[in-house]
Design an enzyme around this catalytic site. Structure first.
Site, PDB file in Angstrom:
ATOM      1  N   TRP A 190      50.679  59.677  59.683  1.00 38.32           N
ATOM      2  CA  TRP A 190      51.988  59.734  60.347  1.00 38.32           C
ATOM      3  C   TRP A 190      53.068  59.495  59.293  1.00 38.32           C
ATOM      4  O   TRP A 190      52.951  58.571  58.481  1.00 38.32           O
ATOM      5  CB  TRP A 190      52.034  58.666  61.449  1.00 38.32           C
ATOM      6  CG  TRP A 190      53.356  58.506  62.110  1.00 38.32           C
ATOM      7  CD1 TRP A 190      54.142  59.497  62.633  1.00 38.32           C
ATOM      8  CD2 TRP A 190      54.066  57.285  62.341  1.00 38.32           C
ATOM      9  NE1 TRP A 190      55.273  58.961  63.180  1.00 38.32           N
ATOM     10  CE2 TRP A 190      55.253  57.608  63.012  1.00 38.32           C
ATOM     11  CE3 TRP A 190      53.804  55.936  62.048  1.00 38.32           C
ATOM     12  CZ2 TRP A 190      56.181  56.645  63.411  1.00 38.32           C
ATOM     13  CZ3 TRP A 190      54.728  54.978  62.436  1.00 38.32           C
ATOM     14  CH2 TRP A 190      55.899  55.335  63.105  1.00 38.32           C
ATOM     15  N   ASP A 271      46.361  51.188  63.927  1.00 38.29           N
ATOM     16  CA  ASP A 271      47.597  51.642  64.569  1.00 38.29           C
ATOM     17  C   ASP A 271      47.160  52.367  65.842  1.00 38.29           C
ATOM     18  O   ASP A 271      46.521  53.420  65.787  1.00 38.29           O
ATOM     19  CB  ASP A 271      48.341  52.595  63.619  1.00 38.29           C
ATOM     20  CG  ASP A 271      49.646  53.105  64.229  1.00 38.29           C
ATOM     21  OD1 ASP A 271      49.936  52.771  65.391  1.00 38.29           O
ATOM     22  OD2 ASP A 271      50.372  53.849  63.524  1.00 38.29           O
ATOM     23  N   LYS A 307      54.084  56.536  74.188  1.00 39.59           N
ATOM     24  CA  LYS A 307      53.454  57.776  74.686  1.00 39.59           C
ATOM     25  C   LYS A 307      52.738  57.541  76.004  1.00 39.59           C
ATOM     26  O   LYS A 307      52.926  58.296  76.956  1.00 39.59           O
ATOM     27  CB  LYS A 307      52.443  58.318  73.673  1.00 39.59           C
ATOM     28  CG  LYS A 307      52.794  58.090  72.224  1.00 39.59           C
ATOM     29  CD  LYS A 307      53.846  59.039  71.736  1.00 39.59           C
ATOM     30  CE  LYS A 307      54.264  58.631  70.335  1.00 39.59           C
ATOM     31  NZ  LYS A 307      54.859  59.670  69.571  1.00 39.59           N
TER      32      LYS A 307
HETATM   33  N1  KET Z   1      52.001  55.223  65.012  1.00 39.02           N
HETATM   34  C1  KET Z   1      51.741  56.548  65.089  1.00 39.02           C
HETATM   35  C2  KET Z   1      50.450  57.047  64.577  1.00 39.02           C
HETATM   36  C3  KET Z   1      52.694  57.394  65.656  1.00 39.02           C
HETATM   37  O1  KET Z   1      52.402  58.683  65.722  1.00 39.02           O
HETATM   38  C4  KET Z   1      53.927  56.887  66.106  1.00 39.02           C
HETATM   39  C5  KET Z   1      54.962  57.785  66.628  1.00 39.02           C
HETATM   40  C6  KET Z   1      54.121  55.501  66.033  1.00 39.02           C
HETATM   41  C7  KET Z   1      53.147  54.706  65.469  1.00 39.02           C
HETATM   42  C8  KET Z   1      55.361  54.812  66.472  1.00 39.02           C
HETATM   43  O2  KET Z   1      55.859  55.077  67.699  1.00 39.02           O
HETATM   44  P1  KET Z   1      56.859  54.048  68.403  1.00 39.02           P
HETATM   45  O3  KET Z   1      57.731  54.886  69.260  1.00 39.02           O
HETATM   46  O4  KET Z   1      57.611  53.303  67.342  1.00 39.02           O
HETATM   47  O5  KET Z   1      56.009  53.139  69.197  1.00 39.02           O
HETATM   48  N2  KET Z   1      54.952  59.031  66.401  1.00 39.02           N
HETATM   49  C9  KET Z   1      55.858  60.055  66.924  1.00 39.02           C
HETATM   50  C10 KET Z   1      57.291  59.703  66.946  1.00 39.02           C
HETATM   51  C11 KET Z   1      57.881  59.250  65.657  1.00 39.02           C
HETATM   52  O6  KET Z   1      57.668  59.872  64.607  1.00 39.02           O
HETATM   53  O7  KET Z   1      58.591  58.229  65.689  1.00 39.02           O
HETATM   54  C12 KET Z   1      55.576  61.356  66.178  1.00 39.02           C
HETATM   55  O8  KET Z   1      54.751  61.390  65.260  1.00 39.02           O
HETATM   56  O9  KET Z   1      56.170  62.373  66.551  1.00 39.02           O
END
Ligand code: KET
Length: 462
Positions: A190, A271, A307
């Site tokens: 990511w 994660d 998500k």
């Molecule tokens: N870890 C992974 C692997 C992940 O894909 C995301 C978010 C997060 C943590 C963090 O999400 P949060 O909303 O802070 O709980 N991924 C999507 C959004 C982004 O990039 O912020 C994405 O990959 O599109």
């Protein structure tokens, strides 16, 4: 003090080098004197009268701040919003949309919010570690409510600012208590992982993960790199639905990964951003973490509800540290709180109450599971339709079946940067430049259009 003071001296010493250059250029020929301020980096600053001072104030103190590049993921949404073309598709950020491509608020979330309104809950500060009912619910969900580790109070759980904030808090703990220890990150991963560890000043390097030749897991490469890392490194693992590849280790492979991590005295750092979204089952998606925990290993787990409960903007998640004793867990938690306090003081309450209400109420909990299955099911349907359209449209005989083998929100298409740019520039399909598309932002109706765009970009752009 600098901006407010009316003395000539204070305006004569801008703190940024480029600002001082423009001041000098604007006022060529005026008297220059050495600056009288202590430790001023501009001993050659000027002294001038009131009129000139007005102009000097117009020279920004921020001249030296350069333009930051757009974020590789969230920047895609900004570009999408600016595109006026009607066929445009946003497959950049991983955010669930309905078949009509509209954002979706889960029914259970609305019900939980109604409950909160009825109860007339207050807006007082939460404790630094967050809402107790949330912290209990989130650890139960991760490890299983009857997990002995929870009863033995070996888990330090602190509510975080969603997945990102929780990862960042753990990174701060690593920086403070494991100075010099390295975090190993999958290649690819990511996009924000590297930023998080960079900003926390935690060194990192990559382990092999994705093999473009097989479009699968480079398991031998991964094991070799984890083995080669200095003992006591942190190994960052995606609990399920690896982002961006959509390729997870099998249960047997997880066991072998755990063996090597144990042998080398590494600390696993999970994660978990997609629990329930990979398979549709909360328990199945937590099995990797539970397998490590059952071995008695100490580990870090960051969780996100962006998500699986669609709480993207509520910023709700947690950092859990599974410790070898309850005494250690108490101390670890106290230090996480100490790190959180000067960063953001305490976390927001709204999302925490939603999660606590949904997980804590058996009726809402089972409704949530059904809604999650529905969301995961829609993504699987779209995945299948895209594969059918690709296989039908592409006459070259290329095997697109890897799309069916990938799991979670994303598909890693294998398109390179130039091909991904063609997707956007020619077809108005917005996606990240690593070739990732979010299937959660795709509808059945748009699969054929997308397949045409992919086939064109793959075969006609190098
Ligand atoms: N870890 C992974 C692997 C992940 O894909 C995301 C978010 C997060 C943590 C963090 O999400 P949060 O909303 O802070 O709980 N991924 C999507 C959004 C982004 O990039 O912020 C994405 O990959 O599109």
């Amino acid at each position: 003090m600098h901006m407010m003071a009316s003395t000539i001296r204070s305006f004569a010493c801008p703190p940024l080098a480029s600002a001082s250059v423009s001041v000098r250029d604007n006022f060529k020929g005026r008297t220059r004197i050495g600056c009288l301020q202590e430790r001023c980096p501009f001993p050659q600053a000027m002294q001038f009268g009131r009129v000139s001072m007005n102009v000097a104030v117009n020279v920004s103190r921020f001249e030296g701040i350069t333009m930051a590049p757009p974020d590789p993921i969230l920047g895609v949404s900004e570009a999408f919003r600016a595109d006026k073309d009607e066929t445009k598709l946003n497959l950049g950020v991983g955010a669930y949309r309905t078949e009509e491509l509209q954002p979706y608020v889960l029914q259970v979330v609305k019900k939980a919010e109604n409950l909160m309104l009825e109860r007339g809950e207050n807006k007082e500060y939460l404790p630094i570690e967050g809402l107790a009912a949330f912290n209990k619910a989130t650890a139960d969900l991760l490890l299983g409510a009857d997990n002995p580790l929870i009863k033995q109070e070996k888990v330090a759980t602190v509510q975080g600012l969603s997945g990102t904030g929780s990862l960042r808090l753990a990174a701060a703990l690593i920086e403070r208590y494991f100075p010099g220890a390295k975090v190993l990150i999958s290649a690819p991963t990511w996009g924000n992982h590297k930023n998080i560890f960079n900003d926390a000043k935690v060194p990192w390097s990559e382990y092999r993960y994705y093999d473009p030749k097989t479009v699968g897991l480079d398991f031998d490469g991964m094991i070799a790199d984890v083995k080669a890392a200095p003992c006591g490194s942190f190994i960052l693992l995606h609990g399920c639905a690896h982002n961006p590849t959509g390729i997870d280790p099998t249960p047997e492979q997880w066991e072998k990964i755990a063996d090597v991590i144990q042998e080398k005295n590494h600390i696993p750092f999970f994660d978990v951003a997609y629990q329930g979204f990979a398979s549709g089952s909360l328990d199945a998606d937590a099995s990797s973490v539970r397998l490590f925990a059952a071995r008695g290993m100490e580990l870090f787990v960051a969780q996100s509800y962006s998500k699986n409960l669609g709480l993207y903007a509520e910023r709700i998640g947690a950092i859990n540290v599974v410790c070898s004793s309850s005494d250690t867990a108490v101390r670890v938690k106290s230090q996480l709180k100490r790190l959180a306090r000067p960063m953001y003081s305490n976390p927001p309450v709204h999302g925490a109450r939603i999660v606590a209400n949904v997980v804590g109420d058996p009726v809402l909990f089972s409704e949530w599971k059904s809604e999650m299955e529905l969301m995961a099911g829609r993504i699987k349907d779209v995945r299948k339709r895209l594969y059918d359209n690709l296989s039908g449209n592409d006459k070259s005989g290329k095997d697109w079946s890897f799309i069916l083998r990938q799991i979670g929100m994303f598909s890693f298409t294998g398109l390179n940067k130039a091909q991904s740019e063609n997707m956007t520039n020619k077809w108005h399909v917005y996606m990240t430049k690593d070739g990732r598309i979010s299937l959660a932002g795709l509808s059945l109706a748009k699969c054929e259009y997308l397949a045409d765009a992919i086939v064109d970009s793959y075969h006609n752009v190098n």
